[in-house]
Design an enzyme around this catalytic site. Structure first.
Site, short mmCIF file in Angstrom:
data_model
loop_
_atom_site.label_atom_id
_atom_site.label_comp_id
_atom_site.label_asym_id
_atom_site.label_seq_id
_atom_site.Cartn_x
_atom_site.Cartn_y
_atom_site.Cartn_z
N GLY A 46 -10.61 -18.35 31.78
CA GLY A 46 -9.81 -18.97 32.82
C GLY A 46 -8.82 -20.01 32.34
N ASP A 120 -1.34 -23.10 26.18
CA ASP A 120 -2.35 -22.10 26.52
C ASP A 120 -2.47 -21.15 25.34
OD1 ASP A 120 -4.13 -20.44 27.83
OD2 ASP A 120 -2.54 -19.29 28.82
N HIS A 124 -8.44 -13.95 22.12
CA HIS A 124 -8.87 -12.86 21.24
C HIS A 124 -8.91 -13.32 19.78
CE1 HIS A 124 -8.52 -10.20 24.63
NE2 HIS A 124 -8.88 -9.16 23.90
N LYS A 176 -15.36 -21.68 36.41
CA LYS A 176 -15.87 -20.65 37.33
C LYS A 176 -17.23 -21.03 37.90
CE LYS A 176 -13.24 -17.05 34.94
NZ LYS A 176 -13.20 -15.66 34.43
N LEU A 480 8.82 0.40 -15.40
CA LEU A 480 7.55 1.12 -15.36
C LEU A 480 6.95 1.26 -16.76
CD1 LEU A 480 8.58 4.01 -12.93
CD2 LEU A 480 6.99 2.14 -12.40
N GLY A 484 10.32 2.36 -21.72
CA GLY A 484 10.99 2.04 -22.97
C GLY A 484 11.26 0.57 -23.17
N LYS A 485 10.60 -0.29 -22.39
CA LYS A 485 10.83 -1.74 -22.47
C LYS A 485 10.58 -2.28 -23.87
CE LYS A 485 7.71 -2.70 -19.46
NZ LYS A 485 7.26 -1.31 -19.32
N SER A 553 5.68 -6.34 -15.16
CA SER A 553 5.97 -7.38 -14.16
C SER A 553 6.45 -6.74 -12.86
CB SER A 553 6.99 -8.39 -14.69
OG SER A 553 8.13 -7.78 -15.25
#
Length: 642
Positions: A46, A120, A124, A176, A480, A484-485, A553
């Site tokens: 309420g 208010d 939930h 109530k 990735l 070849g980094k 990274s």
């Protein structure tokens, strides 16, 4: 307004009001104190109905609003032919359809003695973050309990959060009562049950009031004829007479976070802010924190004229007797009792985002007018607020509450949250999305943060770079696995060596044999891996070196974190752009196959994401270029190196 003459329509234009009426209204209301409070509790206790009743009884409903309310009560109401006061507050369509509150609704009303802003908040569990938002500025919480249901899980949850957020005044509104025939025994049972729970979590006191938000019992007057056994105040009377936080704050030492340096002309320099605590007068000695410079107050300036004294809760501009270095984010404090400054803390964090907390990732931390970069360590524990247990946790999910250490990139001025909300409460902001992802409370600074100081050295980083005849850089290769980094970084270093440049290559696999051998490949470990490499790379640039790093990274946030560690122009992001299918074909280590077979978890590109750079300084495509061509391209882009 309803039941009030003369009636005003809400569309009535202000400029048609008689000036005398405006002056009379302002004189009546502007000097009243303001109480901010929230209503919370479980679903259908309420809360919205109670606020609607407060607005109705305080004559804060316009006639056209009342007509609309009566019409909406027929269409959407839950009270038969009678007015459904909850509809005054539940404005979202979803709320009206479900009969629940989802968002935080703020309403203003006033009585003869005080002004009020009431929030208010949703009941939930999934909207706990909204409840935290409403409670963050409240002085008082009205915890509603349905007299038929008693103390429920959400009653305990919201009570714990209000206590955690430092709300000192609690009202247990047993609502109530009309549905239990105003039974005193039932009321006493609920109060006793709540008192036992409140003692467990450290709530010292609360006011218990039997009410009916729908019927209006004990809302504005008490006792109601239906509750002759109750001898306490009405809800409105309690709200009108409770001690405000500002009153207590005035008794503490002076603190004013600086929000704005006011320089309208060359002859005026003032510092504007809201006084968080204490009082101030012209001539009082003050200290600027964290700088530590002292001065005295020359004037207290406001829009309505200078003041002889200002107190907590007032917004003012201070002028000082001396020209001291003070800017937004600093705190002007009592000279003899200044707050602390530190960069490492223990804190309680309420996580408010669907994406979980990433330990080690840098977030913006905003505390008052201060904004710094902060990283949060893996939580010490998560708080189970249903059973009040401490649970082991690697991260914090949406609506979770946990205790964790955090570190800021520079010292901030603070006080523990139980002493000052203004200097102890903070929010966390995602650097990429700018979304507020968490809120928290500082407990205390970690002792090591106070005992560790930066030791100045004679030979500077410029001296180191000058001896090597080069400008320090970090060449950050990202891409990735298999892109070849490492191969390209190695080739670039060979070319730099031929040019008599002083370099060092940090390779992803190599550092995991020593510096980072304790880290795995979870998202949190990957973040920590990059943080450590960033710190090492920064130290190497301080030594004047050109540092090359070859790491997947995968996350933009961590690459940005390393960039922010270095001076402008010294972080060069090099994106080794290789398609996933090409990287898999080059899978000399067999890693992609293991990842596809489920033998290797958290592998980038398979079951862990790779976030491509959006604005890399250099991009090389190894499908279109050989290793030698890629290295030549990079050297051309970073020249001159001096």
């Amino acid at each position: 307004m309803a039941d009030q003459a003369p009636a005003l329509d809400s569309s009535f234009q202000v400029d048609t009001l008689i000036a005398e009426d405006i002056d009379a209204y302002l004189d009546q209301h502007q000097h009243k104190s303001l109480l901010r409070f929230i209503t919370c509790g479980s679903v259908d206790d309420g809360k919205s109905t109670l606020i609607g009743r407060l607005l109705y009884d305080s004559k804060m409903i316009f006639e056209d609003q009342l007509s609309a309310l009566e019409s909406d009560s027929v269409k959407h109401g839950t009270q038969g032919e009678e007015i459904d006061f909850a509809l005054l507050v539940d404005g979202l369509a979803a709320e009206r359809e479900q009969g629940i509150t989802i968002d935080v609704a703020y309403r203003f009303f006033t009585t003869e003695k005080r002004k009020f802003i009431v929030a208010d908040t949703p009941g939930h569990e999934q909207y706990t973050r909204n409840m935290v938002t409403g409670a963050s500025t409240a002085d008082l919480a009205v915890i509603l309990v349905d007299a038929r249901k008693g103390v429920l899980e959400q009653t305990r949850r919201h009570s714990y959060i209000t206590h955690l957020l430092g709300i000192k005044h609690l009202v247990l509104a047993v609502n109530k009562m009309d549905l239990v025939d105003y039974d005193q025994t039932r009321f006493d049972e609920i109060v006793a049950d709540y008192a036992k729970f409140a003692e467990q979590i450290g709530i010292d006191s609360f006011a218990a009031i039997p009410i009916s938000g729908f019927k209006g019992d004990n809302i504005t007057t008490a006792p109601s004829a239906k509750t002759p056994w109750y001898d306490g105040p009405s809800l409105i009377h309690h709200l009108e007479t409770v001690e405000l936080a500002n009153t207590a704050a005035q008794e503490r030492a002076f603190r004013m976070p600086v929000q704005w340096v006011n320089r309208p002309n060359l002859d005026f320099r003032g510092f504007t802010g809201l006084i968080a605590s204490g009082t101030i007068k012209p001539g009082d000695p003050v200290r600027i924190v964290p700088a530590g410079k002292t001065s005295t107050v020359k004037e207290i300036v406001t829009f309505d004229g200078n003041l002889d004294e200002a107190v907590a809760g007032q917004s003012i501009t201070l002028t000082l007797a001396d020209e001291v270095d003070c800017s937004r984010g600093d705190v002007i404090a009592a000279a003899g009792d200044p707050p602390e400054a530190s960069d490492q803390f223990e804190s309680t964090i309420v996580w408010m985002n669907e994406t979980a907390l990433k330990p080690g990732r840098a977030y913006w931390l905003k505390i008052g007018s201060q904004m710094v970069s902060a990283t949060i360590a893996e939580p010490k524990y998560e708080i189970c607020i249903n059973r009040f247990e401490h649970l082991a946790a690697k991260t914090l999910e949406l609506n979770s509450i946990g205790v964790a250490e955090l570190r800021t990139d520079r010292a901030i001025t603070f006080e523990s949250y139980d002493q000052s909300r203004a200097l102890g409460g903070f929010i966390l902001i995602d650097k990429f999305t700018n979304a507020t992802v968490g809120a928290g409370m500082l407990h205390f600074s970690l002792r090591r943060a106070q005992n560790v100081h930066w030791q100045p050295t004679t030979i500077s980083r410029d001296d180191h770079a000058g001896l090597k005849n080069q400008r320090p850089r970090v060449l950050w290769f990202t891409g990735l696995s298999g892109s070849g980094k490492s191969t390209i970084a190695n080739e670039v270093e060979k070319r730099l060596a031929l040019m008599n440049r002083h370099t060092f290559l940090l390779d992803g696999d190599n550092v995991r044999h020593g510096l980072n051998k304790d880290l795995g490949f979870t998202e949190a470990d990957r973040i920590e891996n990059i943080r450590r490499i960033g710190e090492v790379a920064k130290l190497m640039t301080d030594a004047g070196l050109i540092v090359l790093t070859a790491f997947i990274s995968p996350f933009r946030a961590e690459r940005r974190m390393v960039r922010e560690m270095l001076p402008d122009g010294e972080f060069i992001e090099i994106f080794v752009d290789t398609p996933l299918e090409v990287a898999e074909q080059r899978d000399v280590k067999g890693l992609y196959k293991k990842a596809r077979d489920g033998e290797l978890k958290n592998f980038t590109g398979i079951d862990s994401p790779y976030e491509e750079p959006e604005n890399a300084e250099i991009r090389v495509n190894t499908v279109e270029m050989t290793v030698e061509e890629a290295a030549d391209h990079i050297i051309q882009q970073i020249m001159p190196l001096k």
